[in-house]
Design a protein around this motif. Structure first.
Motif, short mmCIF file in Angstrom:
data_model
loop_
_atom_site.label_atom_id
_atom_site.label_comp_id
_atom_site.label_asym_id
_atom_site.label_seq_id
_atom_site.Cartn_x
_atom_site.Cartn_y
_atom_site.Cartn_z
N ARG A 1 0.03 11.64 0.00
CA ARG A 1 -1.19 12.23 -0.53
C ARG A 1 -2.31 11.91 0.44
O ARG A 1 -2.16 11.08 1.32
N THR A 2 -3.43 12.56 0.24
CA THR A 2 -4.54 12.36 1.15
C THR A 2 -5.08 10.94 1.07
O THR A 2 -5.05 10.29 0.02
N PHE A 3 -5.60 10.48 2.19
CA PHE A 3 -6.22 9.16 2.29
C PHE A 3 -7.61 9.15 1.68
O PHE A 3 -8.18 8.10 1.41
N SER A 4 -8.16 10.34 1.49
CA SER A 4 -9.52 10.44 0.98
C SER A 4 -9.64 9.73 -0.36
O SER A 4 -8.81 9.89 -1.24
N GLY A 5 -10.67 8.92 -0.49
CA GLY A 5 -10.87 8.18 -1.73
C GLY A 5 -10.32 6.77 -1.68
O GLY A 5 -10.61 5.96 -2.55
N TYR A 6 -9.52 6.47 -0.66
CA TYR A 6 -8.93 5.14 -0.53
C TYR A 6 -9.73 4.29 0.46
O TYR A 6 -10.03 4.73 1.56
N SER A 7 -10.03 3.08 0.07
CA SER A 7 -10.48 2.09 1.02
C SER A 7 -9.23 1.47 1.65
O SER A 7 -8.19 1.34 0.98
N VAL A 8 -9.31 1.11 2.92
CA VAL A 8 -8.14 0.60 3.63
C VAL A 8 -8.48 -0.73 4.29
O VAL A 8 -9.54 -0.90 4.87
N GLY A 9 -7.57 -1.65 4.17
CA GLY A 9 -7.74 -2.95 4.79
C GLY A 9 -6.59 -3.28 5.72
O GLY A 9 -5.49 -2.77 5.58
N TRP A 10 -6.90 -4.14 6.68
CA TRP A 10 -5.87 -4.73 7.55
C TRP A 10 -5.80 -6.22 7.22
O TRP A 10 -6.82 -6.89 7.11
N PHE A 11 -4.58 -6.69 7.08
CA PHE A 11 -4.31 -8.10 6.86
C PHE A 11 -3.32 -8.55 7.92
O PHE A 11 -2.66 -7.73 8.57
N ARG A 12 -3.18 -9.84 8.10
CA ARG A 12 -2.19 -10.36 9.02
C ARG A 12 -1.56 -11.63 8.47
O ARG A 12 -2.18 -12.34 7.66
N GLN A 13 -0.34 -11.87 8.90
CA GLN A 13 0.36 -13.06 8.45
C GLN A 13 1.11 -13.67 9.62
O GLN A 13 2.02 -13.05 10.19
N ALA A 14 0.69 -14.86 9.98
CA ALA A 14 1.35 -15.60 11.05
C ALA A 14 2.50 -16.41 10.45
O ALA A 14 2.49 -16.71 9.25
N PRO A 15 3.48 -16.77 11.26
CA PRO A 15 4.62 -17.54 10.75
C PRO A 15 4.18 -18.82 10.05
O PRO A 15 3.38 -19.59 10.59
N GLY A 16 4.66 -19.01 8.84
CA GLY A 16 4.35 -20.21 8.09
C GLY A 16 2.98 -20.24 7.46
O GLY A 16 2.60 -21.26 6.88
N LYS A 17 2.25 -19.13 7.55
CA LYS A 17 0.90 -19.10 7.00
C LYS A 17 0.78 -18.01 5.94
O LYS A 17 1.61 -17.10 5.86
N GLN A 18 -0.27 -18.10 5.16
CA GLN A 18 -0.52 -17.07 4.15
C GLN A 18 -1.10 -15.82 4.79
O GLN A 18 -1.70 -15.87 5.87
N ARG A 19 -0.91 -14.72 4.11
CA ARG A 19 -1.49 -13.47 4.57
C ARG A 19 -3.00 -13.56 4.46
O ARG A 19 -3.54 -14.02 3.44
#
Length: 125
Positions: free
Chosen positions: A26-44
């Motif tokens: 479906r279209t992305f319109s209306g969605y906020s988008v985030g980037w997250f990252r997770q290093a080994p052994g760490k929380q996202r």
């Protein structure tokens, strides 16, 4: 909406990468988008977010000035331009989307309902 993250790879410290998060279903319109990252052994952890209009962006302090989030709603794609990369940026990067994101929850994993599969970024020293 289904999300597909891409663009990760191996880069030397000081280098650049651009991640892409493509939406399908479906279209992305209306969605906020985030980037997250997770290093080994760490929380996202939260990296950056952009509102559906593209007019408002948010960054975690450690990437501000080095990373830029942007979106092209016509292409159903959100980008994360990463410059001046550091070894501590090494992680699996995930994109996520939400239609109901509020300001106080921008950096919260649980506020995003749709997640991509992740793309690995490795920064060598």
């Amino acid at each position: 909406v289904q999300l597909q993250a891409s663009g990760g790879g191996l880069v030397q410290a000081g280098g650049s990468l651009r991640l892409s998060c493509a939406a399908s279903g479906r279209t992305f319109s209306g969605y906020s988008v985030g980037w997250f990252r997770q290093a080994p052994g760490k929380q996202r952890e939260f990296v950056a977010a952009i509102r559906w209009s593209g007019s408002t962006t948010h960054y975690t302090p450690s990437v501000k000035g080095r990373f830029t989030i942007s979106r092209d709603n016509a292409k159903n794609t959100v980008y994360l331009q990463m410059n001046t990369l550091k070894p501590e940026d090494t992680a699996v990067y995930y994109c996520a989307a939400s239609r109901t994101l509020i300001l106080s929850s921008v950096g919260t994993v649980g506020a995003y309902k749709e997640w991509g599969q992740g793309t690995l970024v490795t920064v060598s020293s």
